[in-house]
Each structure stands twice: as structure tokens, then as C-alpha cells.
Design an enzyme around this catalytic site. Sequence first.
Site, short mmCIF file in Angstrom:
data_model
loop_
_atom_site.label_atom_id
_atom_site.label_comp_id
_atom_site.label_asym_id
_atom_site.label_seq_id
_atom_site.Cartn_x
_atom_site.Cartn_y
_atom_site.Cartn_z
CB CYS A 319 -0.85 0.03 1.39
SG CYS A 319 -1.94 1.51 1.55
NE ARG A 418 -9.41 -2.32 -2.49
CZ ARG A 418 -8.60 -1.76 -1.54
NH1 ARG A 418 -7.67 -0.84 -1.79
NH2 ARG A 418 -8.50 -2.21 -0.22
P1 IMP Z 1 -0.95 -6.99 3.74
O1 IMP Z 1 -1.64 -8.25 4.51
O2 IMP Z 1 -0.10 -6.18 4.64
O3 IMP Z 1 -0.36 -7.33 2.52
O4 IMP Z 1 -2.39 -5.94 3.33
C1 IMP Z 1 -3.30 -6.52 2.60
C2 IMP Z 1 -4.46 -5.35 2.79
O5 IMP Z 1 -3.83 -4.16 2.10
C3 IMP Z 1 -5.85 -5.58 1.81
O6 IMP Z 1 -6.53 -6.68 2.78
C4 IMP Z 1 -6.29 -4.45 1.63
O7 IMP Z 1 -7.35 -3.83 2.66
C5 IMP Z 1 -5.26 -3.44 1.45
N1 IMP Z 1 -4.71 -3.45 -0.09
C6 IMP Z 1 -4.91 -4.24 -1.15
N2 IMP Z 1 -4.48 -3.56 -2.00
C7 IMP Z 1 -4.08 -2.33 -1.93
C8 IMP Z 1 -3.48 -1.21 -2.60
O8 IMP Z 1 -3.25 -1.49 -3.98
N3 IMP Z 1 -3.33 -0.30 -1.87
C9 IMP Z 1 -3.56 -0.06 -0.45
N4 IMP Z 1 -4.05 -1.11 0.11
C10 IMP Z 1 -4.33 -2.34 -0.45
#
Ligand code: IMP
Length: 502
Positions: A319, A418
Site C-alpha cells: 500500500c 474500491r
Molecule cells: P497485507 O496483508 O499487509 O499485504 O495487506 C493486505 C491489505 O492491504 C488488503 O486486505 C487491503 O485492505 C489492502 N490493500 C490491497 N491492495 C491495496 C492497494 O493497492 N493499496 C492499498 N491497500 C491495499
Amino acid sequence: MAYFFEEPSHTFNEYLLVPGYSSAQCQPKNVSLKTPLVKFKKGEEPALSLNIPLVSAIMQSVSNDTMAIALAREGGVSFIYGSQTVEAQAEMVRKVKNYKAGFVPSDSNIAPYQTLQDVISLKEKTGHSTMAVTEDGTPNGKLVGIVTGRDYRISRMSLDTKVSEFMTPFEKLVTAKSGVTLKEANDIIWDNKLNALPIIDDEQKLEYFVFRKDYESRKSNPNELLDDSKRYVVGAGINTRDYATRVPALVEAGADVLCIDSSEGFSEWQKLTIEWIREHYGDSVKVGAGNVVDAEGFRFLAECGADFVKIGIGGGSICITREQKGIGRGQATATIEVAKARDEYFKETGIYVPICSDGGIVHDYHMTLALAMGSDFIMLGRYFSRFDESPTNKVNINGQYMKEYWGEGSARARNWQRYDLGGDAKLSFEEGVDSYVPYAGPLKDNVGLTLAKIKSTMCNCGALTIPELQEKAKITLVSSTSIVEGGAHDVVLKDSTPSHNQ
Ligand code: IMP
């Protein structure tokens, strides 16, 4: 004047759990990780619970039908990504719902008037040695017998021998009626020393085989999450634009729970989406909402009727929202504040709205912290993307296997819905990146190890359930120097592979 939060916002990395008293009962084998997935009234049971507190993220690079089956088998739920056509998403949901653990539809069917040569050719094609003999050789025909490798000897029989001459005829078969449970089917298999049990309907048509060889693998999934019809539970992401067509298709395909997938959920768009669902389906369709990072956002979505509320803005590993827009909040602080709001709302209304910490989990202990801080379950993207079951390519980079992992807001996913603010799609910009993560093998092994760590820590805190952990946990902020103390330090590592880092 603008509102200022008094405290800086913190991440999970800045906290540790301080052990509490562990009685002799506090052993990992006694720990239950069951947790509510959707809201419930005081004194009542939630309509849906998870057997483990993990759900997989609503992302193209994480949650397809393969991931959903693998995770439900371990007791969690996947939310199939919504950044695809309604038809494609509904088809993935349907595949999960049609997958009956242990019940295998017959893909090898033959007619009694066909020959041994046909049996051999069919076996070569499908690789299966157990075949259903149906009146007309189609899967829909009446079952008249089965053929297995034990029924013929190629060296001793003419290849034009008719199937009817060497099959085991229906009259000699042990069969079971449709509706039999897997346990009952397994008992019949063991009592009769069978290799395969045909399950038939009232018209003697074959519905499934249950195989003896599958028994062991099923026995090792004691947590699997099933609906009332013994099908795997599955979730699906929706957006605030096309819900009038997407929701009916997903419900029809059998989705058990929906979730509005949005980077920022404190909005009228989410209210309108939930209202539409309540108007058309009442409470029978379960829908989570989010994401929010403070008490106000939680209360808004709870009052809109959300079945659960997701927390987290800008903390995801892929993100870049915080860099692009300067919005967000440390994930630990957001979780703690929303958990307090959830408890206050429960006290006031008698309605418990589960919360889900989403994004930013790096180490397994971050999950235990998120639960201890009040999260009922946790959504993970990067964690699951590393496994065999994620829908992305495994690539060899400089001798190390990696899996691809990209954000929904990246140029690759282009899931601009989204980020819905009702504006001009042409002015959309990236809020996520395209990346690699180290390949980690099968989901089952990794989740097993993660849960073992969570249970072990819970025992250190004297807790045998998640609510007990939330009540008993003692949590401390750590200084930056004590973070250094927390890793291996002042030694020269023999093996620098960071396997202990997950
Ligand atoms: P991770 O487990 O830290 O990889 O975070 C996953 C979460 O990041 C997802 O469930 C979303 O809420 C968020 N997310 C997914 N795609 C994006 C993006 O492109 N930008 C920002 N947040 C994202």
C-alpha cells in the site's frame, strides 16, 4: 479548528505481550481459536463463526477458489476478489460451494456394452482406475455396476470382452444413498473393506464416489469450516457501484458472506450499499464493511447495519496510500480504538459487531497482538500470497523462488472501484504497488505453524480462548532500543536465512 489526536499512532511492531499466569490447563492443545464472523445479539450465537481467526484479503493476487478451498479446509474464510466480472467472480464462488470434501463426482463413465479396450483407453485419459458403469455410459445414466483395476487382467482377457462380463454388477455393490454424511460414508467403507463407495440418488444415478484413500487426508482437517450442507464456507468482495447486479449473482452462487471492499469506508456509499442489501434481502445476506480507523467510523458502519467492520488504512504491505494521500493511522492504534468502540456499542445496544484488523501483519506475533488488542479476526494479503494456493506465478529470481503479489490499487489490478468517491475515473491514481514475496510452500503447513505460535503465546498469557486473551492480555509499548534487543543481537549468525522472521 482541526481535531488533533493526543497520542502518536502506533504499529504492531511497537508492542509486546507481557506473560500472565499460566495454569497447568494452559496447553496449546486446549486452546480454541473459534471466533465470530458476523454480528450477534447478547446471549445468542453468531450465524457464522470462524474456526481460526484468519481470512484472506479481497485481492486478485490472493483470493481465488483454490485459496478459498485450502483456507476453509483449515477453518478460515477467503473473500473472493471482486475486481473481475460478476460472472467470473460468481463462478469462483460456485466452484468452492460445489467442492464437496471427500465426495468426488465421477469423471470416468462407461457403458456395459463397451469393451476392455475402452476401459483401458478411458483410464489412460483420466488416470482413474475406478469407473462407473452406467446404462448409456453418460454421467446421468442409471448406475449398473463399477469397474476397478481388480476386475480385469489385461494379460488374460481379450480386449473386446464386454464391460458387462467383468464389471461388479450393481446388485453386488455396497452403495449409500445421497445425503449420507462423510462420517457415515467412511464407516461404511471401513465396515465393508471397500476402496470406493458409490453414493446414489433415488433413481439409482451415481452422485459421487467416496474413496478410502482420501480418508487420511480428511482426518487431518479437524477444523474445516462447513455450512449446514457440509460445503465449504466462502466470502466475496463487492463494491459500492455495481451491487445491484453483483450481489444477486454472488448470493445465487452460494456466497456465505460479503464484504464491501474499499480503501476508506466511512462514506455514504457504504451506507447506500448496505441499505440496498437490507431492502432486498433483510438480514439473510451477511455483509461486512470498511475500512475505518477510528471510533466514529466504526459507529457509523455499525449503525448502517454492517455485519462486521474492517479496520486499516495505509498499513498494507503493498500500500502507498499514506504516501499518495497522507491518510491513514498506525494499525495497532486503530485496532485498539475501534475495539473500544465495539465494546461500548455492545454495552449500549446488546449487539456485538465483530471487527477485523486488515493489513500490515508482518510477523506471526502481530496476529496474536491484533487479537489481544480486540480484533475478532484478521485479514491478510501478503501472508497468503506466498503460498502454493495463491493465484499468482511462482518465479525464480537469482536462485530464490518468489511469488508475485500486487495491490488492488496498483496499475496492474486497476481496481479503481474500491477508491470510490463518485468522481472521474480518468483522474484515478495508484495506491498500490506490484511486487514479489518469498515463496513459502503449502498453506496448510504455514498456517499450522502460525497457529501453533498463536496458541503458545495465548497460553503464556493464561488464555484458552480469544475472548479470554482480550480480557487478560497485558500489552506494553516498547522503546526503539528494546526492539533491537528483541532480535538476535551481538552474535554472528551462522545461517542468515530469515526463516524465523515470518
Ligand atoms: P497485507 O496483508 O499487509 O499485504 O495487506 C493486505 C491489505 O492491504 C488488503 O486486505 C487491503 O485492505 C489492502 N490493500 C490491497 N491492495 C491495496 C492497494 O493497492 N493499496 C492499498 N491497500 C491495499
